[in-house]
Every structure is written in structure tokens, then in C-alpha cells.
Design a protein around this motif. Sequence first.
Motif, PDB file in Angstrom:
ATOM      1  N   GLY A  40     120.068   5.869  37.100  1.00  0.00           N
ATOM      2  CA  GLY A  40     119.021   6.802  36.715  1.00  0.00           C
ATOM      3  C   GLY A  40     119.296   8.188  37.260  1.00  0.00           C
ATOM      4  N   PRO A  41     118.262   9.035  37.308  1.00  0.00           N
ATOM      5  CA  PRO A  41     118.444  10.403  37.807  1.00  0.00           C
ATOM      6  C   PRO A  41     118.977  10.419  39.230  1.00  0.00           C
ATOM      7  CG  PRO A  41     116.302  10.138  36.741  1.00  0.00           C
ATOM      8  CD  PRO A  41     116.887   8.770  36.864  1.00  0.00           C
ATOM      9  N   THR A  42     119.796  11.404  39.535  1.00  0.00           N
ATOM     10  CA  THR A  42     120.359  11.516  40.881  1.00  0.00           C
ATOM     11  C   THR A  42     119.239  11.673  41.905  1.00  0.00           C
ATOM     12  OG1 THR A  42     122.328  12.578  39.988  1.00  0.00           O
ATOM     13  CG2 THR A  42     121.925  12.820  42.356  1.00  0.00           C
ATOM     14  N   PRO A  43     119.173  10.796  42.898  1.00  0.00           N
ATOM     15  CA  PRO A  43     118.091  10.880  43.884  1.00  0.00           C
ATOM     16  C   PRO A  43     118.248  12.080  44.804  1.00  0.00           C
ATOM     17  CG  PRO A  43     119.653   9.165  44.499  1.00  0.00           C
ATOM     18  CD  PRO A  43     120.065   9.656  43.145  1.00  0.00           C
ATOM     19  N   THR A  44     117.132  12.557  45.308  1.00  0.00           N
ATOM     20  CA  THR A  44     117.156  13.654  46.268  1.00  0.00           C
ATOM     21  C   THR A  44     117.642  13.135  47.613  1.00  0.00           C
ATOM     22  OG1 THR A  44     114.888  13.228  46.988  1.00  0.00           O
ATOM     23  CG2 THR A  44     115.194  14.708  45.084  1.00  0.00           C
ATOM     24  N   ALA A  45     117.889  14.054  48.543  1.00  0.00           N
ATOM     25  CA  ALA A  45     118.337  13.660  49.881  1.00  0.00           C
ATOM     26  C   ALA A  45     117.308  12.751  50.543  1.00  0.00           C
ATOM     27  CB  ALA A  45     118.591  14.898  50.730  1.00  0.00           C
ATOM     28  N   ALA A  46     116.025  13.073  50.363  1.00  0.00           N
ATOM     29  CA  ALA A  46     114.966  12.254  50.959  1.00  0.00           C
ATOM     30  C   ALA A  46     114.945  10.856  50.342  1.00  0.00           C
ATOM     31  CB  ALA A  46     113.612  12.941  50.775  1.00  0.00           C
ATOM     32  N   GLU A  47     115.146  10.778  49.023  1.00  0.00           N
ATOM     33  CA  GLU A  47     115.169   9.480  48.353  1.00  0.00           C
ATOM     34  C   GLU A  47     116.381   8.666  48.796  1.00  0.00           C
ATOM     35  OE1 GLU A  47     112.928  10.558  44.136  1.00  0.00           O
ATOM     36  OE2 GLU A  47     115.079  10.919  44.363  1.00  0.00           O
ATOM     37  N   CYS A  85     126.540   3.665  38.598  1.00  0.00           N
ATOM     38  CA  CYS A  85     126.640   2.224  38.393  1.00  0.00           C
ATOM     39  C   CYS A  85     127.729   1.628  39.284  1.00  0.00           C
ATOM     40  CB  CYS A  85     126.958   1.919  36.930  1.00  0.00           C
ATOM     41  SG  CYS A  85     125.653   2.458  35.799  1.00  0.00           S
ATOM     42  N   LEU A  86     127.577   0.367  39.582  1.00  0.00           N
ATOM     43  CA  LEU A  86     128.534  -0.296  40.461  1.00  0.00           C
ATOM     44  C   LEU A  86     129.940  -0.257  39.887  1.00  0.00           C
ATOM     45  CD1 LEU A  86     129.239  -1.970  42.964  1.00  0.00           C
ATOM     46  CD2 LEU A  86     128.538  -4.022  41.706  1.00  0.00           C
ATOM     47  N   HIS A  87     130.065  -0.422  38.567  1.00  0.00           N
ATOM     48  CA  HIS A  87     131.423  -0.456  37.999  1.00  0.00           C
ATOM     49  C   HIS A  87     132.139   0.886  38.147  1.00  0.00           C
ATOM     50  CE1 HIS A  87     129.042   0.659  34.285  1.00  0.00           C
ATOM     51  NE2 HIS A  87     129.961   1.605  34.290  1.00  0.00           N
ATOM     52  N   ASP A  88     131.382   1.976  38.415  1.00  0.00           N
ATOM     53  CA  ASP A  88     132.012   3.270  38.669  1.00  0.00           C
ATOM     54  C   ASP A  88     132.428   3.441  40.127  1.00  0.00           C
ATOM     55  OD1 ASP A  88     131.713   4.190  36.028  1.00  0.00           O
ATOM     56  OD2 ASP A  88     129.636   4.784  36.431  1.00  0.00           O
TER      57      ASP A  88
END
Length: 295
Positions: A40-47, A85-88
Motif C-alpha cells: 500500500g502507500p509508503t508509511p510515514t516514519a511514525a508508522e 511486497c515480499l517478492h521485491d
Amino acid sequence: MKTILVPLDLTAASEHAVVYANKLAVRWPAEIVLLYCHHGPTPTAAEMQTLEQRLRTLAERLRYQQLTRQDGRRIRYHYRVVSGCLHDHAQPEATRCAADLLVMSLEHIDCGRPDVAGNHAAAIINLVACPVLVVPPGRLPLPSSAVFSADFDKLDTHLLPRLSALAKAFPAPLQLVQFYSPHHRPDRMRLKRALEKARPQLTWPAITTHLLEDDDQLEGTSEFCARTQTQLLVVAPTSSALLRRLFDACYTTTRAYHTQIPVLVLRQPQPTMVCCERCARHEAQGAAQRTEAIH
């Protein structure tokens, strides 16, 4: 110190892989890298910090519930949260931590997409160089018996030292099993020699060999494991098609015996594929030039 890489999808099903990895880490011994790939969307540093804390909490909870205090203190955990994704990330992360073994759940969810059990495992095995242990659901004991089923006549012998390196993690009697089809009966002596040649290259506490006839190697292996109550199956598929079939839905749905025990997969080098006649000629010319350069 050995390193076990454990990819998680943070579902309850993936906890079984951590529990099994904990047992291996105490026995081997080894440290554990817990990897979570956030889709999904790239998480923030806090996430990212929140996700890493979830990994820490999971590891500490399972360590407290599963292990004695002395054993729990022996395990050193590392935590990795990446976006994608894990495959990446499987191979780069395995390289980064110099993983000796990757342990994953049979029901691992990748890219947020539930799939037929085992499909993701087959894909990841094709991506990483280290051995991969696929753990089915359930709390499973470390094996007291193991089977290594392969086509020993075609087996890459460089895999045997890698398998021997895992002997301390799985110190159970090992049975080497070679199946052959009825129309290969004339080849039994050659297959027997290949089987016996592999035996002294494995540093297992006790090794026995079996040369068995069956039309289908995979189904014969599963039946043999069921009959001998094997608790670990080791395989070295000779093609991606065989690997995918190992975890095919027809076996996971019907709960074939080999899908109910951990399966350790050793990846064999695949033959170089060419896409057309032009590429084939180019590859042949390159091989000829390399040969001339050597001489």
C-alpha cells in the motif's frame, strides 16, 4: 552465529513460523531477523516505528509464552520494516542479513493478496539463494525423523554441503529416498550409485537410503512420509514446475501429508533459457568464444 530470516504478514497464521524459528534458533543456535513488508502507500516514519514495535511485541510475547527464560535470552532478534511486497525484498534482505535459512508460513499473504496456499512460498523460493523452510499452520515439534527426496542422479552436489550445514538445526535420522518410474527400471543400478554417492557427503547423525518405484515422485514421497511418520521433508526440485506442484491447491486442499509438515526446499540452479532461435545462436556463439578464450 547463524541467521534465520522470517518474513511475516502480521496475521495469526504467520506466528507459527516464528514459533518454529524460535525452536531452531535455540537448538542451532541462531539469531532471528523478523521482516515485515508493508503493502500500500509508503508509511510515514511514525508508522514505520509503529510497525516495528508490533514486531517487537510479537517476538517478546511468543518468547515469553513459548520458551523458558534461559532459552529465550539466547535468541537475539532484529526487526526490519520495508515498503512493498515480499517478492521485491526477499533476496535483498536475505543478502543484507546473510541469511542461512528463510522460514516462512505456508499461508503467507504477499502484497495484501490472499492466494491459494503455498503459491507465495513457491514464488519466494525461486527468488532467494538460501534454503527456505515452509511451515504449515499448527504448533509443530522439531523433527525426530526427516526424509530427503530428490533425483540424486541429477542433483547438484554443491547443495549437499549446504544441507549438511543444517544438520545441527535438525539432528534427526535422515532417509534419502530416490523414486523411479517403471520404465526406468533398467537405470536402477545407476540411480543406486548416485544415491550412495550422496550419502557420505552429508553429516547427519544417521542416514539410510531407499530406492523405490512409483509412477509419481511427489505422491510417492508424500505416501512414504505418511507411512514413516516423517516430521520434516527436504526436497530439491529440478524445475519451477515441480516446485509449484509441491504446493499445488490440490494437495493443500486435500491436506496431503507433505503439506502438513515443514518442507525444506533447496533451490537448484535452473538451466539457462533462451527466448528464440536468434538468442540461441547468440548464446552458442558466446559459449564458443569463451571456450576459445580458455584455450
